[in-house]
Enzyme design. Structure first.
Site, PDB file in Angstrom:
ATOM      1  N   ASP A 291     -20.687 -21.179  29.061  1.00  0.00           N
ATOM      2  CA  ASP A 291     -19.928 -22.367  28.695  1.00  0.00           C
ATOM      3  C   ASP A 291     -18.537 -22.005  28.178  1.00  0.00           C
ATOM      4  O   ASP A 291     -18.299 -20.915  27.673  1.00  0.00           O
ATOM      5  CB  ASP A 291     -20.668 -23.152  27.615  1.00  0.00           C
ATOM      6  CG  ASP A 291     -20.836 -22.346  26.328  1.00  0.00           C
ATOM      7  OD1 ASP A 291     -21.270 -21.177  26.430  1.00  0.00           O
ATOM      8  OD2 ASP A 291     -20.539 -22.866  25.239  1.00  0.00           O
ATOM      9  N   GLU A 292     -17.630 -22.942  28.319  1.00  0.00           N
ATOM     10  CA  GLU A 292     -16.302 -22.906  27.699  1.00  0.00           C
ATOM     11  C   GLU A 292     -15.575 -21.577  27.916  1.00  0.00           C
ATOM     12  O   GLU A 292     -15.018 -20.991  26.985  1.00  0.00           O
ATOM     13  CB  GLU A 292     -16.416 -23.216  26.200  1.00  0.00           C
ATOM     14  CG  GLU A 292     -16.963 -24.614  25.939  1.00  0.00           C
ATOM     15  CD  GLU A 292     -17.078 -24.952  24.473  1.00  0.00           C
ATOM     16  OE1 GLU A 292     -16.977 -26.143  24.133  1.00  0.00           O
ATOM     17  OE2 GLU A 292     -17.270 -24.036  23.658  1.00  0.00           O
ATOM     18  N   ALA A 293     -15.581 -21.094  29.149  1.00  0.00           N
ATOM     19  CA  ALA A 293     -14.868 -19.856  29.489  1.00  0.00           C
ATOM     20  C   ALA A 293     -13.425 -20.203  29.830  1.00  0.00           C
ATOM     21  O   ALA A 293     -12.980 -20.082  30.977  1.00  0.00           O
ATOM     22  CB  ALA A 293     -15.559 -19.147  30.642  1.00  0.00           C
TER      23      ALA A 293
END
Length: 522
Positions: A291-293
């Protein structure tokens, strides 16, 4: 027999009462159930009077555990956390004047029955418990809770208490968010810098915790959050290759430069970490984050996700990622954990709307930041479709209802708890207990075969101690467990009455709950 949470799905109540104000013993004649009986005794010890230890005759009640050919139950929806065939968890519970009979085809089903018996006894009125019987089985196969020791470390003893709470509400997964920007909490042999001088779980402690959970029919799923959320790894190993963050990300924002899968040092690190975690894990699943890379282009992100999935499968485990991992491609037999879309974030559209959201103002949000976030998260609106179109399954964890780090609406918080309640919770719109209990898992247009299960999450940004954690957890965890087991949204008036009796269970276990003014607690 409607005092239990989750609620029984079928049953009848003949006339008669079972007295509750007396000692209770847990008995079984089955060798196969001896370990289950011992675990049940441990769980019920804070709640039921102990029988006389000197062998004298006392008018004790009996919780009798029995393997029996109870009626077949419908198959649960989704993916069992064992990664194998769905175990039979259905049971029959019979309340008689002198005993409560817990019957099922399997030890796991008998354990679930015993938990329901405890709920009935704890919430029973002084005059006694109505005699009768009920049968029930779960609607969803995966019923989970995620906690976050990466941001606020939870000692093993506290994790045991959480496992006990999960078991008492018939949850069967404890998802441990073990790594994030704030900390790395699992020992990796050969990589001591990851945990040096910081609280963490040794491999031995992690294995012991899994054994403790297994005795309560709870499976531990570890999460190593990659390629984003990697600041703790980068502090330990600054030579790891990364991809730069976007220029708009403000200094101090909770985002770290994602690890670059094309960097040889990074690939070796990821390989070693996931291999060691898989080696120490007895369960079937390893969560790799995804997530949220922020800052990664689609090609590099795909390489990172594919690398994690292949490494986990090579270790004989099944990979599980957050919804963003579906952007790297996803297919039948895979699972993605769905947590957000832009409407769910409830972002303001103007400075005037932002001014009406004190939780966002307090968190330092400005309209430029809000617009940037909306742009970054715009892709989340398509993630649910990506998962389904790929033929994979969805693990439901929508931020709107199942993120238990959401603040409580102060309008329903007792006056003497306002100060603590204002401090707790992420920058989401505060909600009351009734809102949390009204969540409907069928509201997303998913066919039953597209759902892997249900999992609540509790991230630790605002948690300072165990009381903070249980304050955010309770009473909302009971509502999640209720819908995960029954699959049905309860009528608020009926659910509120059943919930009122749970306060005694929490008191006797010594855990702090937020007793909302919406309920007449007992």
């Amino acid at each position: 027999m409607n005092a239990a949470i989750p609620a029984p799905s079928a049953g009848e109540s003949p006339e008669g009462l079972c007295p509750v104000g007396r000692p209770w013993r847990v008995l079984t004649e089955s060798q196969e159930l001896q370990r289950v009986a011992a675990t049940v005794r441990e769980l019920v010890a804070p709640h039921l009077e102990a029988a006389s230890a000197d062998g004298r005759a006392v008018p004790a009640g009996v919780l009798r555990l029995t393997l029996a050919d109870v009626g077949p139950a419908p198959s649960a929806l989704g993916v069992p956390p064992s990664g194998e065939a769905q175990p039979e968890e259905g049971y029959r519970l019979t309340v008689e004047s002198d005993r409560i009979l817990c019957q099922a085809r399997t030890p796991e089903g008998v354990f679930r029955a015993a938990v329901s018996a405890l709920h009935l006894l704890v919430a029973a009125p002084p005059e006694g418990l109505a005699c009768g019987w009920s049968e029930e089985s779960p609607r969803y196969a995966w019923r989970g809770l995620m906690v976050d020791p990466a941001r606020h470390f939870l000692p093993v003893g506290e994790l045991r208490k959480i496992i006990d709470l999960a078991a008492l509400y018939k949850l069967n997964v404890l998802h441990l968010h073990l790594t994030d920007n704030e900390g790395w909490r699992i020992e990796i042999p050969g990589r001591p810098e990851l945990t040096a001088g910081r609280p963490h779980y040794t491999v031995a402690e992690y294995r012991e915790l899994q054994a403790y959970a297994a005795e309560r029919f709870v499976t531990v799923v570890p999460e190593i959050d990659l390629p984003g959320h990697s600041a703790a790894a980068l502090r330990a190993y600054p030579m790891l290759g990364t991809v730069g963050l976007p220029a708009w990300v403000p200094e101090g924002a909770p985002f770290a430069p994602p690890l670059d899968p094309r960097d040889e040092v990074t690939r070796a690190f990821v390989t070693e970490v996931l291999t060691e975690v898989a080696r120490a894990t007895t369960g079937a699943f390893i969560h790799f984050g995804g997530d949220e890379a922020l800052g990664m282009d689609g090609e590099r992100f795909t390489e990172a996700v594919v690398l994690a999935r292949e490494l986990i499968r090579a270790c004989g485990k099944q990979p599980l990622g957050w919804q963003e991992s579906a952007r790297a491609g996803i297919g039948p037999g895979e699972i993605a954990q769905w947590w957000v879309d832009v409407p769910m974030m409830e972002l303001p559209d103007s400075d005037e709307e932002l001014a009406l959201r004190p939780e966002l103002v307090k968190a330092g949000m400005t309209m430029p930041i809000v617009r940037a976030l909306a742009g970054v998260f715009a892709s989340t609106d398509d993630d649910l479709g990506r998962i389904v179109d790929g033929g994979a399954r969805v693990l439901l964890s929508p931020q709107s209802h199942l993120y238990l780090d959401r603040p409580y609406d102060l309008a329903v918080v007792p006056a003497d708890r306002h100060e603590g309640a204002e401090r707790l919770g992420f920058a989401y719109r505060p909600r009351d207990l009734r809102y949390a209990a009204a969540w409907d898992p069928t509201a997303y247009g998913l066919a039953p075969e597209q759902v892997a299960g249900i999992e609540a999450t509790l991230f630790g940004e605002t948690i300072n101690n165990f009381d903070d954690l249980t304050t955010l957890l309770l009473p909302r965890l009971a509502g999640v467990a209720n819908v995960a087991w029954t699959g049905a949204v309860p009528r608020w008036e009926e659910y509120r009455e059943r919930l009122a009796g749970q306060a005694r269970l929490w008191r006797e276990r010594g855990v702090t709950a937020l007793l909302s003014t919406e309920v007449d607690w007992r």
